[in-house]
Design a protein around this motif. Structure first.
Motif, PDB file in Angstrom:
ATOM      1  N   SER A  81       0.812  -1.223   0.000  1.00 56.70           N
ATOM      2  CA  SER A  81       0.000   0.000   0.000  1.00 56.70           C
ATOM      3  C   SER A  81       0.839   1.264   0.000  1.00 56.70           C
ATOM      4  O   SER A  81       0.423   2.287  -0.530  1.00 56.70           O
ATOM      5  CB  SER A  81      -0.974   0.004   1.183  1.00 56.70           C
ATOM      6  N   ILE A  82       2.055   1.206   0.577  1.00 54.59           N
ATOM      7  CA  ILE A  82       2.911   2.401   0.628  1.00 54.59           C
ATOM      8  C   ILE A  82       4.179   2.236  -0.217  1.00 54.59           C
ATOM      9  O   ILE A  82       5.052   3.098  -0.191  1.00 54.59           O
ATOM     10  CB  ILE A  82       3.273   2.776   2.083  1.00 54.59           C
ATOM     11  N   ASP A  83       4.272   1.138  -0.949  1.00 55.10           N
ATOM     12  CA  ASP A  83       5.442   0.816  -1.770  1.00 55.10           C
ATOM     13  C   ASP A  83       6.731   0.977  -0.985  1.00 55.10           C
ATOM     14  O   ASP A  83       7.654   1.682  -1.381  1.00 55.10           O
ATOM     15  CB  ASP A  83       5.490   1.663  -3.049  1.00 55.10           C
ATOM     16  N   VAL A  88       8.531  -2.619  -4.138  1.00 55.42           N
ATOM     17  CA  VAL A  88       7.819  -3.841  -3.727  1.00 55.42           C
ATOM     18  C   VAL A  88       6.445  -3.927  -4.393  1.00 55.42           C
ATOM     19  O   VAL A  88       5.995  -5.021  -4.752  1.00 55.42           O
ATOM     20  CB  VAL A  88       7.737  -3.962  -2.191  1.00 55.42           C
ATOM     21  N   LYS A  89       5.797  -2.797  -4.605  1.00 60.84           N
ATOM     22  CA  LYS A  89       4.472  -2.813  -5.231  1.00 60.84           C
ATOM     23  C   LYS A  89       4.555  -3.310  -6.676  1.00 60.84           C
ATOM     24  O   LYS A  89       3.749  -4.130  -7.102  1.00 60.84           O
ATOM     25  CB  LYS A  89       3.849  -1.418  -5.181  1.00 60.84           C
ATOM     26  N   GLN A  94       3.902  -7.754 -10.677  1.00 57.90           N
ATOM     27  CA  GLN A  94       4.499  -8.705 -11.609  1.00 57.90           C
ATOM     28  C   GLN A  94       4.232 -10.146 -11.167  1.00 57.90           C
ATOM     29  O   GLN A  94       3.922 -11.017 -11.999  1.00 57.90           O
ATOM     30  CB  GLN A  94       5.999  -8.458 -11.724  1.00 57.90           C
ATOM     31  N   LEU A  95       4.340 -10.396  -9.875  1.00 56.06           N
ATOM     32  CA  LEU A  95       4.031 -11.733  -9.360  1.00 56.06           C
ATOM     33  C   LEU A  95       2.566 -12.081  -9.601  1.00 56.06           C
ATOM     34  O   LEU A  95       2.249 -13.210  -9.984  1.00 56.06           O
ATOM     35  CB  LEU A  95       4.375 -11.831  -7.876  1.00 56.06           C
ATOM     36  N   ILE A 135      15.161 -11.303  -3.568  1.00 58.20           N
ATOM     37  CA  ILE A 135      14.430 -12.570  -3.574  1.00 58.20           C
ATOM     38  C   ILE A 135      13.179 -12.442  -4.441  1.00 58.20           C
ATOM     39  O   ILE A 135      12.870 -13.328  -5.254  1.00 58.20           O
ATOM     40  CB  ILE A 135      14.071 -13.020  -2.142  1.00 58.20           C
ATOM     41  N   LEU A 136      12.464 -11.328  -4.300  1.00 62.07           N
ATOM     42  CA  LEU A 136      11.252 -11.120  -5.106  1.00 62.07           C
ATOM     43  C   LEU A 136      11.598 -10.990  -6.588  1.00 62.07           C
ATOM     44  O   LEU A 136      10.902 -11.546  -7.444  1.00 62.07           O
ATOM     45  CB  LEU A 136      10.488  -9.891  -4.617  1.00 62.07           C
ATOM     46  N   ARG A 137      12.682 -10.281  -6.899  1.00 56.85           N
ATOM     47  CA  ARG A 137      13.115 -10.159  -8.309  1.00 56.85           C
ATOM     48  C   ARG A 137      13.442 -11.546  -8.871  1.00 56.85           C
ATOM     49  O   ARG A 137      13.100 -11.857 -10.018  1.00 56.85           O
ATOM     50  CB  ARG A 137      14.332  -9.245  -8.419  1.00 56.85           C
TER      51      ARG A 137
END
Length: 144
Positions: A81-83, A88-89, A94-95, A135-137
């Protein structure tokens, strides 16, 4: 001032939010988020009672702590919500695109958040958001 509840306060909050939802009582903003999370996790709904306030779910027994799981969902919802951390948003979006389900994307993010926290505890350092984002990338890249 940061909201930093004790374990019991956080658990009581989740229990009360779920009870209010079940009673069709008005919910405050964060209570709505908790109820939404719990609607995606019917397996956790039965433990939202006072008798579970002191229960532990040791990972060495292969158990998932439902209260921790709910807390991580809340943390990720706030991050999106706040990036924060920045980016992260977009990674979440993308996920979602690659996994076709928001809830599945949140769980993929939860793995990254858990890894970042584990590394911080293991190394006795503050959590490093760059580890989390990396990790998310990586997860996004795996799903291309």
């Amino acid at each position: 001032m940061l909201f930093n509840p004790s374990r019991d306060e956080a658990r009581r909050f989740f229990i009360q939010a779920w009870q209010k939802h079940q009673a069709h009582a008005p919910l405050a903003g964060i209570e709505k988020i908790v109820a939404g999370i719990l609607l995606h996790h019917p397996e956790y709904q039965p433990i939202l009672a006072e008798e579970y306030l002191d229960k532990d779910w040791p990972p060495e027994y292969g158990e998932t702590n439902p209260f921790l799981h709910i807390s991580m969902h809340l943390a990720i919802e706030e991050q999106i919500s706040i990036d924060q951390p920045a980016g992260v948003k977009a990674l979440y979006q993308q996920l979602c695109e690659r996994l076709s389900q928001e809830h599945t994307a949140l769980h993929a993010m939860m793995d990254g958040l858990g890894e970042m926290m584990w590394q911080a505890q293991r190394n006795n350092t503050p959590p490093d958001p760059e580890i989390y984002l990396e990790i998310l990338r990586f997860k996004v890249g795996q799903l291309k």
